[in-house]
Scaffold this motif. Sequence first.
Motif, PDB file in Angstrom:
ATOM      1  N   PRO A  14       0.801  -1.229   0.000  1.00 38.06           N
ATOM      2  CA  PRO A  14       0.000   0.000   0.000  1.00 38.06           C
ATOM      3  C   PRO A  14       0.835   1.281   0.000  1.00 38.06           C
ATOM      4  CG  PRO A  14      -0.072  -1.021   2.159  1.00 38.06           C
ATOM      5  CD  PRO A  14       0.624  -1.984   1.241  1.00 38.06           C
ATOM      6  N   ASP A  15       1.969   1.280   0.668  1.00 34.99           N
ATOM      7  CA  ASP A  15       2.805   2.481   0.689  1.00 34.99           C
ATOM      8  C   ASP A  15       3.401   2.752  -0.687  1.00 34.99           C
ATOM      9  OD1 ASP A  15       2.363   2.966   3.447  1.00 34.99           O
ATOM     10  OD2 ASP A  15       3.916   1.516   3.963  1.00 34.99           O
ATOM     11  N   ARG A  16       3.919   1.718  -1.315  1.00 34.10           N
ATOM     12  CA  ARG A  16       4.509   1.864  -2.650  1.00 34.10           C
ATOM     13  C   ARG A  16       3.448   2.317  -3.647  1.00 34.10           C
ATOM     14  NH1 ARG A  16       6.642  -3.524  -4.414  1.00 34.10           N
ATOM     15  NH2 ARG A  16       4.446  -3.906  -4.865  1.00 34.10           N
ATOM     16  N   LYS A  23       2.610  10.550  -6.844  1.00 34.76           N
ATOM     17  CA  LYS A  23       3.673  11.194  -7.615  1.00 34.76           C
ATOM     18  C   LYS A  23       3.344  11.241  -9.105  1.00 34.76           C
ATOM     19  CE  LYS A  23       8.639  11.064  -8.469  1.00 34.76           C
ATOM     20  NZ  LYS A  23       9.899  10.368  -8.200  1.00 34.76           N
ATOM     21  N   ALA A  24       2.847  10.147  -9.664  1.00 32.12           N
ATOM     22  CA  ALA A  24       2.613  10.075 -11.103  1.00 32.12           C
ATOM     23  C   ALA A  24       1.407  10.889 -11.553  1.00 32.12           C
ATOM     24  CB  ALA A  24       2.440   8.613 -11.536  1.00 32.12           C
ATOM     25  N   GLY A  38      -7.898  -2.979   5.119  1.00 32.63           N
ATOM     26  CA  GLY A  38      -6.712  -2.508   4.416  1.00 32.63           C
ATOM     27  C   GLY A  38      -7.019  -1.709   3.165  1.00 32.63           C
ATOM     28  N   TYR A  39      -8.260  -1.296   2.998  1.00 35.07           N
ATOM     29  CA  TYR A  39      -8.666  -0.554   1.802  1.00 35.07           C
ATOM     30  C   TYR A  39      -7.992   0.813   1.776  1.00 35.07           C
ATOM     31  CZ  TYR A  39     -11.759   0.422  -2.123  1.00 35.07           C
ATOM     32  OH  TYR A  39     -12.255   0.675  -3.370  1.00 35.07           O
ATOM     33  N   VAL A  40      -7.656   1.271   0.583  1.00 37.46           N
ATOM     34  CA  VAL A  40      -7.049   2.582   0.391  1.00 37.46           C
ATOM     35  C   VAL A  40      -7.916   3.351  -0.599  1.00 37.46           C
ATOM     36  CG1 VAL A  40      -4.999   3.848  -0.398  1.00 37.46           C
ATOM     37  CG2 VAL A  40      -4.732   1.638   0.767  1.00 37.46           C
ATOM     38  N   THR A  41      -8.416   4.521  -0.187  1.00 37.97           N
ATOM     39  CA  THR A  41      -9.207   5.333  -1.108  1.00 37.97           C
ATOM     40  C   THR A  41      -8.277   6.194  -1.946  1.00 37.97           C
ATOM     41  OG1 THR A  41      -9.507   7.131   0.484  1.00 37.97           O
ATOM     42  CG2 THR A  41     -11.202   5.402   0.442  1.00 37.97           C
ATOM     43  N   ALA A  42      -8.751   6.550  -3.141  1.00 36.04           N
ATOM     44  CA  ALA A  42      -7.985   7.390  -4.047  1.00 36.04           C
ATOM     45  C   ALA A  42      -8.883   8.496  -4.584  1.00 36.04           C
ATOM     46  CB  ALA A  42      -7.426   6.569  -5.200  1.00 36.04           C
ATOM     47  N   ALA A  43      -8.563   9.739  -4.233  1.00 32.82           N
ATOM     48  CA  ALA A  43      -9.265  10.889  -4.789  1.00 32.82           C
ATOM     49  C   ALA A  43      -8.529  11.294  -6.055  1.00 32.82           C
ATOM     50  CB  ALA A  43      -9.305  12.029  -3.785  1.00 32.82           C
ATOM     51  N   THR A  44      -9.194  11.159  -7.197  1.00 30.42           N
ATOM     52  CA  THR A  44      -8.590  11.475  -8.488  1.00 30.42           C
ATOM     53  C   THR A  44      -9.069  12.817  -9.022  1.00 30.42           C
ATOM     54  OG1 THR A  44     -10.310  10.474  -9.849  1.00 30.42           O
ATOM     55  CG2 THR A  44      -8.581   9.008  -9.001  1.00 30.42           C
ATOM     56  N   ALA A  45     -10.036  13.405  -8.330  1.00 35.70           N
ATOM     57  CA  ALA A  45     -10.629  14.679  -8.742  1.00 35.70           C
ATOM     58  C   ALA A  45     -11.005  15.455  -7.487  1.00 35.70           C
ATOM     59  CB  ALA A  45     -11.863  14.414  -9.599  1.00 35.70           C
ATOM     60  N   GLU A  46     -11.204  16.757  -7.630  1.00 37.79           N
ATOM     61  CA  GLU A  46     -11.639  17.566  -6.502  1.00 37.79           C
ATOM     62  C   GLU A  46     -12.968  17.037  -5.986  1.00 37.79           C
ATOM     63  OE1 GLU A  46     -12.962  22.152  -5.470  1.00 37.79           O
ATOM     64  OE2 GLU A  46     -12.229  21.673  -7.474  1.00 37.79           O
TER      65      GLU A  46
END
Length: 133
Positions: A14-16, A23-24, A38-46
């Motif tokens: 999850p850290d990697r 970064k990308a 262990g779920y990780v959310t990802a905000a891709t937009a405002e």
Amino acid sequence: MNPVVHFEMPYDDPDRMSRFYEKAFGWQTQQLGAEMGGYVTAATAETGPEGRPVRPGTINGGFFPRKPDWPAQYPSVVIAVDDIQSAMKQVASSGGTVLGEPMEIPGVGHYVSFMDTENNRVGMLQPFPRASQ
């Protein structure tokens, strides 16, 4: 018509994974911890205060830990449905295969994965009703 509202992808580290997407692409990730599997959310937009994207046509997503005993751990999309039980029946009668029973995601809704006729894993989500703004 049921819209695509979310995407999911598996991770090994999850850290990697978080560092890469931050970064990308400038995404903001949040690791939810063991109590959320262990779920990780990802905000891709405002996003607005309720956590939904403010710009029409954009979606956010998440990452789940890859597990040796889970089927079809590939990137997938999540489709919002009004009634998950009815949608599960419709998937099965249309030639798809529902993978297990719906699980409750606290504060979000009920979720289940299925395989379509082309062997793609897809998710369905019946969101909990949102308070009026």
